[in-house]
Enzyme design. Structure first.
Site, PDB file in Angstrom:
ATOM      1  N   ASP A  13       0.728  -1.327   0.080  1.00 43.35           N
ATOM      2  CA  ASP A  13      -0.056  -0.150   0.053  1.00 43.35           C
ATOM      3  C   ASP A  13       0.874   1.221   0.062  1.00 43.35           C
ATOM      4  OD1 ASP A  13      -2.165   1.818   0.572  1.00 43.35           O
ATOM      5  OD2 ASP A  13      -1.606   1.760   2.676  1.00 43.35           O
ATOM      6  N   ASP A  15      -0.340   5.188   0.877  1.00 43.93           N
ATOM      7  CA  ASP A  15      -0.468   6.197   1.859  1.00 43.93           C
ATOM      8  C   ASP A  15      -0.618   5.342   3.121  1.00 43.93           C
ATOM      9  OD1 ASP A  15      -0.872   8.453   0.369  1.00 43.93           O
ATOM     10  OD2 ASP A  15      -2.449   7.417  -0.700  1.00 43.93           O
ATOM     11  N   GLU A  59     -13.938  10.804  -3.588  1.00 45.57           N
ATOM     12  CA  GLU A  59     -14.849  10.062  -2.751  1.00 45.57           C
ATOM     13  C   GLU A  59     -14.943  10.862  -1.517  1.00 45.57           C
ATOM     14  OE1 GLU A  59     -12.581   8.490  -4.611  1.00 45.57           O
ATOM     15  OE2 GLU A  59     -13.462   7.111  -5.931  1.00 45.57           O
ATOM     16  N   ASP A 187      -1.507  -0.257   6.300  1.00 44.66           N
ATOM     17  CA  ASP A 187      -1.680   0.247   7.607  1.00 44.66           C
ATOM     18  C   ASP A 187      -3.006   0.536   7.992  1.00 44.66           C
ATOM     19  OD1 ASP A 187      -2.276   2.312   5.229  1.00 44.66           O
ATOM     20  OD2 ASP A 187      -2.117   3.749   7.193  1.00 44.66           O
TER      21      ASP A 187
HETATM   22  C1  XBP Z   1      -5.137   6.179   0.503  1.00 41.74           C
HETATM   23  C2  XBP Z   1      -6.267   7.082   0.260  1.00 41.74           C
HETATM   24  C3  XBP Z   1      -6.167   8.029  -0.820  1.00 41.74           C
HETATM   25  C4  XBP Z   1      -5.412   9.595  -0.458  1.00 41.74           C
HETATM   26  C5  XBP Z   1      -5.793  10.741  -1.345  1.00 41.74           C
HETATM   27  O1  XBP Z   1      -5.965   5.019   0.839  1.00 41.74           O
HETATM   28  O2  XBP Z   1      -7.375   6.987   0.953  1.00 41.74           O
HETATM   29  O3  XBP Z   1      -7.112   8.483  -1.316  1.00 41.74           O
HETATM   30  O4  XBP Z   1      -5.911   9.714   1.036  1.00 41.74           O
HETATM   31  O5  XBP Z   1      -5.526  10.142  -2.689  1.00 41.74           O
HETATM   32  P1  XBP Z   1      -5.001   3.389   1.101  1.00 41.74           P
HETATM   33  P2  XBP Z   1      -6.174  10.764  -3.909  1.00 41.74           P
HETATM   34  O6  XBP Z   1      -3.810   3.743   1.845  1.00 41.74           O
HETATM   35  O7  XBP Z   1      -5.776   2.596   1.642  1.00 41.74           O
HETATM   36  O8  XBP Z   1      -4.917   3.076  -0.310  1.00 41.74           O
HETATM   37  O9  XBP Z   1      -6.668  12.197  -3.404  1.00 41.74           O
HETATM   38  O10 XBP Z   1      -5.112  10.794  -5.097  1.00 41.74           O
HETATM   39  O11 XBP Z   1      -7.412   9.954  -4.125  1.00 41.74           O
HETATM   40 MG    MG Z   2      -3.090   3.043   3.440  1.00 42.31          MG
END
Ligand code: XBP
Ligand code: MG
Length: 242
Positions: A13, A15, A59, A187
């Site tokens: 993953d 973020d 979203e 995470d």
């Molecule tokens: C990550 C996210 C992403 C970022 C924003 O979730 O929720 O949406 O917050 O990115 P995960 P964008 O780590 O579970 O994949 O604005 O580019 O959508």
């Molecule tokens: Mg994440």
């Protein structure tokens, strides 16, 4: 009981897992976009934690508007405006990354080095925008690091984002591997649900926003990867927990 299949790939993953991008990265970029567009929205640290219940930036904005600004969604151009805001947000976020604003989490670069040296295959499964992934890898890992990942599943490539398993199914199909031959690093509870939904063994490193979440079904839950190398990960993978 030992897992029958050897570990062949790591799926990361982005973020919260590769880097703590949410509070001081995405959140800051969203607020910069709102200000640039003249919109009276501001997401403080606590509110942003609530909004993380929904993955995906577009979203997440819709989710916020449903609760805090329903008049915004009643406008005929609401969908278009969300897309425009998201493009502005991505521009701010990428600039922040390019300035070296977000380092990788402890142990991440070392594990990636070890995995490459051992000939493991690498992939990414994330809800964030593809450009955000390649820029983070380039700015915080190595200029050519995006090429180290054989498959990058990101953003709108699947219509249903995490916690749906679709992004992990998409990545697995491209790797051409059974779930049992892979290990996912995540995470969040949303990420864990997504990976487990695709049958993937999953290791959790908790983050600032996710430490209190329910991680039932994970191979292990760690604060970070500072004390964990590939040998430990192979051991975790080798032991079936289901
Ligand atoms: C990550 C996210 C992403 C970022 C924003 O979730 O929720 O949406 O917050 O990115 P995960 P964008 O780590 O579970 O994949 O604005 O580019 O959508
Ligand atoms: Mg994440």
């Amino acid at each position: 009981m030992l897992r029958a299949m050897n570990l062949q790939a790591l799926i990361f993953d982005v973020d919260g897992t590769l880097a703590d991008t949410e509070r001081d990265g995405h959140r800051v970029a969203f607020n910069a976009a709102f200000a640039e567009a003249g919109l009276a929205w501001h997401w403080d640290v606590a509110l942003y934690g609530e909004l993380l219940a929904v993955t995906g930036g577009k979203e997440r904005m819709r989710f916020y508007a449903e609760r805090h600004d329903p008049a915004f969604l009643a406008r005929a151009d609401a969908d278009e405006t969300i897309k425009t805001l998201h493009a502005i947000k991505t521009r701010h976020y990428v600039a922040l990354l390019e300035g070296g604003g977000i380092p990788l989490r402890p142990g991440v670069a070392r594990l990636i080095d070890e995995a490459r040296a051992a000939g493991l295959r690498l992939a990414i499964a994330t809800t964030t925008t593809p450009e955000n992934v390649t820029t983070l890898l380039k700015a915080s890992l190595a200029p050519e690091a995006a090429n180290w990942f054989e498959v990058i599943g990101a953003g709108d490539i699947v219509p249903k984002k995490k916690p749906a398993p679709d992004i992990y199914h998409w990545v697995l199909a491209r790797l051409g591997l059974p779930a049992e031959a892979c290990l996912v690093l995540e995470d969040s509870a949303n990420g864990l649900r997504s990976a487990r939904g695709a049958g993937l063994p999953t290791l959790i490193t908790t983050g600032i926003y996710t430490a209190g979440e329910n991680f039932a079904g994970a191979l292990a839950v760690l604060p970070d990867l500072s004390g964990t190398g590939l040998a430990d990960i192979r051991l975790m993978h080798g032991i079936k927990n289901s």
